[in-house]
Motif scaffolding. Structure first.
Motif, PDB file in Angstrom:
ATOM      1  N   ARG A  55      -9.391  -4.496  -3.951  1.00  0.00           N
ATOM      2  CA  ARG A  55      -8.183  -4.089  -4.677  1.00  0.00           C
ATOM      3  C   ARG A  55      -8.300  -2.644  -5.167  1.00  0.00           C
ATOM      4  O   ARG A  55      -7.326  -1.882  -5.106  1.00  0.00           O
ATOM      5  CB  ARG A  55      -7.941  -5.024  -5.851  1.00  0.00           C
ATOM      6  CG  ARG A  55      -7.439  -6.378  -5.425  1.00  0.00           C
ATOM      7  CD  ARG A  55      -7.151  -7.275  -6.616  1.00  0.00           C
ATOM      8  NE  ARG A  55      -6.663  -8.560  -6.155  1.00  0.00           N
ATOM      9  CZ  ARG A  55      -7.088  -9.718  -6.617  1.00  0.00           C
ATOM     10  NH1 ARG A  55      -7.998  -9.771  -7.581  1.00  0.00           N
ATOM     11  NH2 ARG A  55      -6.590 -10.839  -6.134  1.00  0.00           N
ATOM     12  N   LEU A  58      -7.663  -0.310  -2.326  1.00  0.00           N
ATOM     13  CA  LEU A  58      -6.234  -0.237  -2.016  1.00  0.00           C
ATOM     14  C   LEU A  58      -5.488   0.620  -3.026  1.00  0.00           C
ATOM     15  O   LEU A  58      -4.662   1.459  -2.665  1.00  0.00           O
ATOM     16  CB  LEU A  58      -5.620  -1.642  -1.990  1.00  0.00           C
ATOM     17  CG  LEU A  58      -6.098  -2.578  -0.886  1.00  0.00           C
ATOM     18  CD1 LEU A  58      -5.520  -3.970  -1.092  1.00  0.00           C
ATOM     19  CD2 LEU A  58      -5.735  -2.038   0.480  1.00  0.00           C
ATOM     20  N   GLU A  59      -5.776   0.413  -4.290  1.00  0.00           N
ATOM     21  CA  GLU A  59      -5.077   1.133  -5.352  1.00  0.00           C
ATOM     22  C   GLU A  59      -5.429   2.623  -5.374  1.00  0.00           C
ATOM     23  O   GLU A  59      -4.567   3.464  -5.584  1.00  0.00           O
ATOM     24  CB  GLU A  59      -5.398   0.523  -6.717  1.00  0.00           C
ATOM     25  CG  GLU A  59      -4.753  -0.813  -6.965  1.00  0.00           C
ATOM     26  CD  GLU A  59      -3.237  -0.758  -6.923  1.00  0.00           C
ATOM     27  OE1 GLU A  59      -2.649   0.192  -7.488  1.00  0.00           O
ATOM     28  OE2 GLU A  59      -2.631  -1.651  -6.303  1.00  0.00           O
ATOM     29  N   MET A  62      -5.433   4.352  -0.932  1.00  0.00           N
ATOM     30  CA  MET A  62      -4.291   4.277  -0.010  1.00  0.00           C
ATOM     31  C   MET A  62      -3.264   5.319  -0.413  1.00  0.00           C
ATOM     32  O   MET A  62      -3.086   5.574  -1.595  1.00  0.00           O
ATOM     33  CB  MET A  62      -3.630   2.891  -0.087  1.00  0.00           C
ATOM     34  CG  MET A  62      -4.335   1.820   0.697  1.00  0.00           C
ATOM     35  SD  MET A  62      -4.173   2.040   2.469  1.00  0.00           S
ATOM     36  CE  MET A  62      -2.426   1.792   2.698  1.00  0.00           C
ATOM     37  N   ILE A 104      -7.561  -1.681   6.312  1.00  0.00           N
ATOM     38  CA  ILE A 104      -6.165  -2.085   6.171  1.00  0.00           C
ATOM     39  C   ILE A 104      -5.700  -2.867   7.392  1.00  0.00           C
ATOM     40  O   ILE A 104      -5.115  -3.937   7.264  1.00  0.00           O
ATOM     41  CB  ILE A 104      -5.260  -0.847   5.941  1.00  0.00           C
ATOM     42  CG1 ILE A 104      -5.582  -0.201   4.609  1.00  0.00           C
ATOM     43  CG2 ILE A 104      -3.791  -1.215   6.019  1.00  0.00           C
ATOM     44  CD1 ILE A 104      -5.462  -1.122   3.426  1.00  0.00           C
ATOM     45  N   SER A 108      -5.526  -7.084   6.977  1.00  0.00           N
ATOM     46  CA  SER A 108      -4.148  -7.463   6.657  1.00  0.00           C
ATOM     47  C   SER A 108      -3.826  -8.881   7.109  1.00  0.00           C
ATOM     48  O   SER A 108      -2.954  -9.525   6.532  1.00  0.00           O
ATOM     49  CB  SER A 108      -3.151  -6.472   7.259  1.00  0.00           C
ATOM     50  OG  SER A 108      -3.200  -6.511   8.669  1.00  0.00           O
ATOM     51  N   GLU A 113      -3.176  -9.366  -0.388  1.00  0.00           N
ATOM     52  CA  GLU A 113      -3.056  -8.083  -1.079  1.00  0.00           C
ATOM     53  C   GLU A 113      -2.996  -6.928  -0.081  1.00  0.00           C
ATOM     54  O   GLU A 113      -2.234  -5.984  -0.257  1.00  0.00           O
ATOM     55  CB  GLU A 113      -4.251  -7.839  -2.020  1.00  0.00           C
ATOM     56  CG  GLU A 113      -4.371  -8.821  -3.143  1.00  0.00           C
ATOM     57  CD  GLU A 113      -5.323  -9.982  -2.805  1.00  0.00           C
ATOM     58  OE1 GLU A 113      -5.597 -10.233  -1.610  1.00  0.00           O
ATOM     59  OE2 GLU A 113      -5.772 -10.633  -3.747  1.00  0.00           O
ATOM     60  N   VAL A 114      -3.806  -7.023   0.942  1.00  0.00           N
ATOM     61  CA  VAL A 114      -3.840  -5.966   1.957  1.00  0.00           C
ATOM     62  C   VAL A 114      -2.547  -5.998   2.770  1.00  0.00           C
ATOM     63  O   VAL A 114      -1.942  -4.957   3.031  1.00  0.00           O
ATOM     64  CB  VAL A 114      -5.074  -6.117   2.875  1.00  0.00           C
ATOM     65  CG1 VAL A 114      -5.080  -5.052   3.956  1.00  0.00           C
ATOM     66  CG2 VAL A 114      -6.355  -6.066   2.047  1.00  0.00           C
ATOM     67  N   ARG A 117       0.226  -4.486   0.744  1.00  0.00           N
ATOM     68  CA  ARG A 117       0.065  -3.034   0.642  1.00  0.00           C
ATOM     69  C   ARG A 117       0.513  -2.358   1.935  1.00  0.00           C
ATOM     70  O   ARG A 117       1.178  -1.330   1.912  1.00  0.00           O
ATOM     71  CB  ARG A 117      -1.395  -2.710   0.339  1.00  0.00           C
ATOM     72  CG  ARG A 117      -1.600  -1.305  -0.022  1.00  0.00           C
ATOM     73  CD  ARG A 117      -0.892  -0.972  -1.300  1.00  0.00           C
ATOM     74  NE  ARG A 117      -1.740  -0.069  -2.015  1.00  0.00           N
ATOM     75  CZ  ARG A 117      -1.511   0.387  -3.197  1.00  0.00           C
ATOM     76  NH1 ARG A 117      -0.457   0.015  -3.826  1.00  0.00           N
ATOM     77  NH2 ARG A 117      -2.315   1.207  -3.761  1.00  0.00           N
TER      78      ARG A 117
END
Length: 188
Positions: A55, A58-59, A62, A104, A108, A113-114, A117
């Motif tokens: 997470r 990603l935050e 990305m 990613i 996915s 979550e992926v 995103r």
């Protein structure tokens, strides 16, 4: 950079590399700690669960909105040059983290979550592309055709980013932009 921040960054760097190379499920926190050269307990101090590391990647790593402003890339009257400029500005195929791109696309399918995103990124690029086309094309374009053109463009730039992660054949974004431009040309 303070020691605490540098340790946290080293953990994220190591996790990014390990998740990309071995996959999220196959990567243990011990391997991350070893590669980051930190005690395993420190990994859990910053990230209580392994999913928290994903997470954080990603935050923090990305691309986030706004990716750019349409005015930065629009060439009025030239949708082809505008799309090429947009692709360069987005730089999805050149994102500073090939490793994160790998995560990613790989994860996915298994991590909501992926997947979310990636969906948000795709939708953001789609809306941006439509805005660029609106500003670049000097005649009225049917909204359905504009949406289809934007979807085609987004598919190509996302495919480019995905293909670069495994050194596959990369689509020609400029040629795709030319096809899209021809489709949007005013009726004669």
């Amino acid at each position: 950079m303070n020691t605490s921040a540098s340790r946290r960054e080293r953990i994220l760097d190591a996790a990014e590399e390990r998740f990309a190379g071995d996959g999220f499920a196959a990567t243990g926190t011990t391997a991350i700690a070893d590669q980051a050269r930190v005690p395993k307990g420190l990994v859990f101090y910053y990230f209580p669960r392994k999913i928290d590391i994903l997470r954080a990647l990603l935050e923090e790593r990305m691309p986030s909105a706004p990716l750019c402003e349409p005015a930065e890339v629009v060439r009025p009257g030239d949708p082809v040059a505008s799309l090429v400029s947009l692709a360069r500005r987005l730089g999805l195929g050149e994102h500073e983290s090939v490793v994160l791109r790998t995560i990613i696309f790989r994860e996915s399918g298994t991590h909501p979550e992926v997947r979310e995103r990636l969906r948000v990124l795709r939708e953001t690029i789609l809306e941006l592309t439509e805005s660029v086309l609106d500003a670049a094309v000097e005649h009225v374009v049917d909204p359905v055709l504009r949406r289809q053109a934007a979807q085609t463009f987004v598919s190509v730039v996302m495919d480019e980013a995905n293909a670069r992660r495994y050194d596959g054949a990369v689509p020609d974004v400029a040629s795709a932009a030319s096809v899209i431009g021809a489709a949007l040309a005013p009726p004669r």
